[in-house]
Design a protein around this motif. Sequence first.
Motif, PDB file in Angstrom:
ATOM      1  N   VAL A 519      39.578  40.156  40.046  1.00  0.00           N
ATOM      2  CA  VAL A 519      38.510  41.426  41.339  1.00  0.00           C
ATOM      3  C   VAL A 519      39.404  41.995  42.597  1.00  0.00           C
ATOM      4  O   VAL A 519      38.720  43.037  42.656  1.00  0.00           O
ATOM      5  CB  VAL A 519      38.041  40.170  42.778  1.00  0.00           C
ATOM      6  N   GLN A 520      40.391  41.330  42.790  1.00  0.00           N
ATOM      7  CA  GLN A 520      41.899  42.199  43.090  1.00  0.00           C
ATOM      8  C   GLN A 520      42.028  43.688  42.440  1.00  0.00           C
ATOM      9  O   GLN A 520      41.407  44.548  43.039  1.00  0.00           O
ATOM     10  CB  GLN A 520      42.813  41.510  43.105  1.00  0.00           C
ATOM     11  N   GLU A 521      42.090  42.777  41.032  1.00  0.00           N
ATOM     12  CA  GLU A 521      42.433  44.283  39.735  1.00  0.00           C
ATOM     13  C   GLU A 521      41.259  45.359  40.172  1.00  0.00           C
ATOM     14  O   GLU A 521      41.638  46.476  40.272  1.00  0.00           O
ATOM     15  CB  GLU A 521      43.140  44.429  38.521  1.00  0.00           C
ATOM     16  N   ALA A 522      40.312  45.213  39.886  1.00  0.00           N
ATOM     17  CA  ALA A 522      38.694  46.019  39.745  1.00  0.00           C
ATOM     18  C   ALA A 522      39.253  46.369  41.232  1.00  0.00           C
ATOM     19  O   ALA A 522      39.171  47.583  41.745  1.00  0.00           O
ATOM     20  CB  ALA A 522      37.236  45.478  39.849  1.00  0.00           C
ATOM     21  N   GLY A 523      39.199  45.809  42.352  1.00  0.00           N
ATOM     22  CA  GLY A 523      38.449  46.025  43.605  1.00  0.00           C
ATOM     23  C   GLY A 523      40.105  47.461  43.602  1.00  0.00           C
ATOM     24  O   GLY A 523      39.402  48.256  44.771  1.00  0.00           O
TER      25      GLY A 523
END
Length: 781
Positions: A519-523
Amino acid sequence: MTSWTPQPAGLQEILQTIHDSTDMNTAVQRSITQKLNQFTRAPEYIAYLAYILSSMTQEEDRIRTIAGYLLKNNSRLILSSPPEVAQFVKAAVLEAFNDTSIMIRNAASQDIVVFLGVLEPGNWPECLQLLVGALDSTDLDKQEAAFNALEKACEDYPRKMDVEIGGTRPLDYMIPKFLSLTEHPSAKMRSHAVACLSYFVPINCQSLFVHIDSFIACLFKCASDDDPSVRRHVCQALVLLLAARPEKLMPEMPNVAEYMLYSTKDKNENVALEACEFWLTFAEDADLAAYLHPLLGKVAPVLLDCMVYGEDDLLWLEGDAEDAAVPDKEQDIKPRHYGGKTHGLERDPSEGGDAPPKPRIGAYGEEQIDSDDDDDYDGDDDDFADEMSTEWNLRKCAAAALDVLAVRFGADLLNVLLAPLKDKLWSSDWLQRESGILALGAMAEGCIEAIEPHLSTLVPYLINTLNDPKPLVRSITCWTLGRYASWTTQDISEEHKNQYFIPTMEGLLRMVLDNNKRVQEAGCSAFATLEEDAGPLLTPYLEPVLRNLVFAFDLYQHKNMLILYDAVGTLADAVGRALQDPRFVDILMPPLTAKWGKLKDDDENLIPLLECLASVTIAMGQAFLPYASPVFERCNNIVHNSLLQYQRYQQNPELDEPDKSFLVVALDLLSGLTQGLGPQLEPLIQISQPNLLNLLTVCLKHPQAPVRQSAYALVGDLAMGCFSLLRGHMPGIMAELILQLDPEPKLEFISASNNAAWSVGEVALRYGRGMNRQYFLAIHN
């Protein structure tokens, strides 16, 4: 066998080395590697390997097999080998192909495929004759082994197989043979036959196309085969035919379409994936749009259903983990490639968001594949496909196909999918919701005008979905919000900004600090996309944005740190000189300088940091001056050391070629410093050791285009900001720049030539009428 015979001492040395290679000790492996590299200088080395493989039956199969693999890896040595060595190797490999051990036969089979490709069939006709002859063997194992080798050869180098040997074309005999073998009792043989035939479609092989109707008839006959491997190759062949000879399929398209729709839903994912490729290929060809349009109502819902995660996907995704504190595995961090800086008509950094787009990071915690100027293919689906995980599967193929269909058919596609998409988005099953959000993102580019009336409902839905308990849902929602960033960042009214832009920005910033790394990466990636589209709109919110990104510096593991650097650099490009505010400098620079201080000059993690700082220095301008001296000195040292490393490599080509990335990004950061500080950089240039301008003159002659490209950009920036220092070095610099003014450069040199032309223009502007006449004549010529 031929007259070559091994010398006992040489044979024993190589054999002992192979035995030693089974020792997993690191020091032993390093020694073995050096020895094996030394052996390659001996002209008879491959003959010894072939002898061990074929004749030393007293040795264990694994030792002989290692010899076979070493032989494969050194196959090109046969081109420079003495004739007796080459003859022995060819005969020995064919002998090993008939060995009683399956391990030896498999190793020999791989050797045959590689040597046949290196030598080409015309220089080893007896090999082709043996393989084709074995197809008539009564021994099924021999048949399958020969066909397996032939299939790999047809797949790897079909054009080399399509040749004339001794006045005849082997394929004129082989193609009918393959056609007849599509009815063989063995499923493996049928699979090999269909596969071999299909590999000759893309090269317009006339030996196949004279039998094109028989080939298509064979495909229809094999379409209902019980074996999934046969069906997979049937689907693959139909995809290749659609791309190369669509007119042959169009009369039967209703039947072909029904079969491919049925196969797209096959329980075997390999079959379904090949069938799904059919719709991607169909959609990419604009000339076939009229044939595809009537099928939309059937095709689009099937693709939508293919986008749901399968059980196997969920097993390796580990999607529910709160893993923010778990260090990354080294194999999860993909190498990044850094080209040179592109210069053209430069924007004023204060103008905000007109910076050239940076490569983005993928949707599912995977880095986007770098798409350099020399990609092998292009098409509307490529950017989308690149944004997805590098492991190509049915879900991603279906999403990519939907993306191209959206570009091709726009509102017509949305009309077909509106009801099923609505069902998925509001489903109680999180897997269905997730696939619907993926589909919504996939359709963003092509259907934006048709979807726009619905975005006032969909964007708040997506923002709310960022609260979903499932990390996989949160991550795909980030990506889809990124796909619609151009709409949410429209500066059309305060109401629009308050309802859509600010909530999207705040929601993505929360995802940047999520406890799940995916999620960090996508965000973070989606937020970088938002930054690009928002540009100066972000300026009023810089303080909370920077505090979020800075907090991530303490939270992120290695892999996501690369995306964070990209997001910071993109933010600097977007807001430009607004970043000069002392408050923002005080927030951003401490974590960057802390990272800077922990990394050594040869640490690969320094590269993305330097790239990030190049944007930051331009945006901060004079506010960066307190940090300029150590940054400048380090870049100058990196340039100097990189040039020394390359000089050593040129003097001893057996050394590994140095990574150009350090040199490229150091030059780019020096460009950023020059643009940001202008004349205030002159004292640092004057006292630099070695002198930067001397190093720059060497960089202009570097063999690698990306290095020259960044060097040319630096020359132009220095001309704009520090021309008084540059003037004394102009004879050598201008000579190199003018050499690059090629009106028709090779593809890989285009960016370098553009930078050279831009730099020459900047230099000419500063010289004015005082420019040397010989420069004018050289430029004119």
